[in-house]
Enzyme design. Sequence first.
Site, mmCIF file in Angstrom:
data_model
loop_
_atom_site.group_PDB
_atom_site.id
_atom_site.type_symbol
_atom_site.label_atom_id
_atom_site.label_comp_id
_atom_site.label_asym_id
_atom_site.label_seq_id
_atom_site.Cartn_x
_atom_site.Cartn_y
_atom_site.Cartn_z
ATOM 1 C CD GLU A 239 -2.785 -1.353 2.406
ATOM 2 O OE1 GLU A 239 -2.784 -0.453 3.251
ATOM 3 O OE2 GLU A 239 -3.485 -2.380 2.506
ATOM 4 C CG ASN B 160 -0.862 -7.069 -1.152
ATOM 5 O OD1 ASN B 160 -1.495 -7.685 -2.005
ATOM 6 N ND2 ASN B 160 -1.319 -6.891 0.082
ATOM 7 C CG HIS C 46 -10.091 -5.538 0.903
ATOM 8 N ND1 HIS C 46 -10.404 -6.606 1.724
ATOM 9 C CD2 HIS C 46 -8.758 -5.330 1.064
ATOM 10 C CE1 HIS C 46 -9.317 -7.016 2.359
ATOM 11 N NE2 HIS C 46 -8.302 -6.259 1.974
ATOM 12 C CD GLU D 22 -4.828 -7.703 2.013
ATOM 13 O OE1 GLU D 22 -5.691 -6.912 2.452
ATOM 14 O OE2 GLU D 22 -3.607 -7.481 2.098
ATOM 15 C CG ASP E 18 -13.000 -8.662 2.366
ATOM 16 O OD1 ASP E 18 -12.859 -7.735 1.541
ATOM 17 O OD2 ASP E 18 -12.619 -8.564 3.550
HETATM 18 O O1 G3I Z 1 -4.181 -7.409 19.069
HETATM 19 C C1 G3I Z 1 -4.911 -6.309 19.618
HETATM 20 C C2 G3I Z 1 -5.486 -6.662 20.927
HETATM 21 O O2 G3I Z 1 -4.461 -6.947 21.834
HETATM 22 C C3 G3I Z 1 -6.373 -5.518 21.410
HETATM 23 O O3 G3I Z 1 -6.998 -5.862 22.594
HETATM 24 C C4 G3I Z 1 -7.419 -5.174 20.366
HETATM 25 C C5 G3I Z 1 -8.284 -3.985 20.765
HETATM 26 O O4 G3I Z 1 -8.562 -3.160 19.681
HETATM 27 O O5 G3I Z 1 -6.754 -4.852 19.178
HETATM 28 C C6 G3I Z 1 -5.991 -5.920 18.667
HETATM 29 O O6 G3I Z 1 -5.395 -5.512 17.484
HETATM 30 C C7 G3I Z 1 -6.245 -5.426 16.362
HETATM 31 C C8 G3I Z 1 -5.717 -6.357 15.284
HETATM 32 O O7 G3I Z 1 -6.448 -6.218 14.096
HETATM 33 C C9 G3I Z 1 -5.789 -7.817 15.715
HETATM 34 O O8 G3I Z 1 -7.128 -8.192 15.931
HETATM 35 C C10 G3I Z 1 -6.242 -3.996 15.854
HETATM 36 O O9 G3I Z 1 -6.876 -3.153 16.784
HETATM 37 C C11 G3I Z 1 -6.936 -3.907 14.515
HETATM 38 O O10 G3I Z 1 -6.733 -2.602 13.985
HETATM 39 C C12 G3I Z 1 -6.351 -4.913 13.556
HETATM 40 O O11 G3I Z 1 -7.050 -4.820 12.314
HETATM 41 C C13 G3I Z 1 -6.413 -5.407 11.230
HETATM 42 C C14 G3I Z 1 -6.147 -4.348 10.161
HETATM 43 O O12 G3I Z 1 -5.560 -4.957 9.039
HETATM 44 C C15 G3I Z 1 -5.223 -3.268 10.689
HETATM 45 O O13 G3I Z 1 -4.776 -2.438 9.677
HETATM 46 C C16 G3I Z 1 -7.314 -6.475 10.656
HETATM 47 O O14 G3I Z 1 -7.435 -7.548 11.609
HETATM 48 C C17 G3I Z 1 -6.749 -7.025 9.354
HETATM 49 O O15 G3I Z 1 -7.695 -7.850 8.744
HETATM 50 C C18 G3I Z 1 -6.446 -5.866 8.426
HETATM 51 O O16 G3I Z 1 -5.867 -6.384 7.238
HETATM 52 C C19 G3I Z 1 -5.511 -5.426 6.232
HETATM 53 C C20 G3I Z 1 -4.281 -5.961 5.542
HETATM 54 O O17 G3I Z 1 -3.262 -6.242 6.470
HETATM 55 C C21 G3I Z 1 -3.782 -4.994 4.475
HETATM 56 N N1 G3I Z 1 -4.851 -4.634 3.555
HETATM 57 C C22 G3I Z 1 -6.105 -4.174 4.161
HETATM 58 C C23 G3I Z 1 -6.603 -5.201 5.178
HETATM 59 C C24 G3I Z 1 -7.946 -4.795 5.751
HETATM 60 O O18 G3I Z 1 -7.851 -3.610 6.483
#
Ligand code: G3I
Length: 305
Positions: free
Chosen positions: A127, A170, A206, A235, A237
């Site tokens: 990105e 990516n 996405h 990715e 969905d």
């Molecule tokens: O691990 C912490 C946890 O300890 C905490 O209690 C909780 C409370 O908010 O947060 C947890 O972290 C979260 C993490 O996912 C794991 O669940 C983050 O807040 C959350 O922001 C994070 O979101 C991820 C996101 O990327 C962040 O940018 C999504 O799961 C993940 O699916 C998403 O994936 C991205 C790709 O990497 C890149 N392309 C876009 C895609 C969708 O956004």
Amino acid sequence: ADTLGSAAAGQGRYFGTAVAASHLDEAGYVSTLNREFTSATPENEMKWDATEPSRGNFTFGAADQVVDHARSQGMDVRGHTLVWHSQLPSWVGGLGAADLRTAMNNHINSVMGHYKGQIHSWDVVNEAFQDGGSGARRSSPFQDKLGNGFIEEAFRTARAADPAAKLCYNDYNTDGVNAKSNAVYDMVKDFKSRGVPIDCVGFQGHFNSNSPVPADFRANLQRFADLGVDVQITELDIEGSGTAQANSYADVVEACLAVDRCTGITVWGVTDKYSWRSSGTPLLFDGDYQEKPAYGAVLSALGGD
Ligand code: G3I
């Protein structure tokens, strides 16, 4: 009955999913994962904030769980991701240019070194381009302090760190022909002409009602493939439900199968209930791990039944 993975294999492709280590203790999650998928991408566990939360202190526990599980099941692993502006610990943004370059290369060497020989494809840079019509690079510590050359440097470092891994760029909103995908295209073309190591381009896929599957998705994949790189849908969905969602999924699979160098498809999660799209139902299995209409559409587009 076929599975997504076996049907895709019949077409010479992998069919993968994002995997979260935190769900590997749930029986329904694991049985669906193991049965249906031939590739796994750690959803968050390999990102910089997870693997190097403070400078030089590497933590691979959660990522190792995903990699070890996937490999024990014979799955390929996609590494995601080494250099990205998001999920980047704040210490990185505080470095000056010379230090940042050293830290970036050390991060690539350390993470790729830990998994050397175990990763099918790495999202080396994620990105790096802006949305909108400018085709410009996105502001990030890497872009702002190292300039455009950071992407090339990351790929050169990555090639040396694990020569067996395919190295991917990516991004999202690059699925159709538009200003952003044109900018990525120009970069890949330049890299190929100058011998900068790049093997693949990932199209995140996405999709929702504001950003539907573009009519020129296949043509866009093909023009990148014609540059001499593999293309992967990394990715996928699609928000929505029922027949409309199923048809969109079939369109994506058909686009990939129509492009020889489209080597595989990854959906961004096993089940709707754990999707990052908290309001949505964008995946192939519902919250009870039941197959949705989209599942049947994908399987049938892959030639399975
Ligand atoms: O691990 C912490 C946890 O300890 C905490 O209690 C909780 C409370 O908010 O947060 C947890 O972290 C979260 C993490 O996912 C794991 O669940 C983050 O807040 C959350 O922001 C994070 O979101 C991820 C996101 O990327 C962040 O940018 C999504 O799961 C993940 O699916 C998403 O994936 C991205 C790709 O990497 C890149 N392309 C876009 C895609 C969708 O956004």
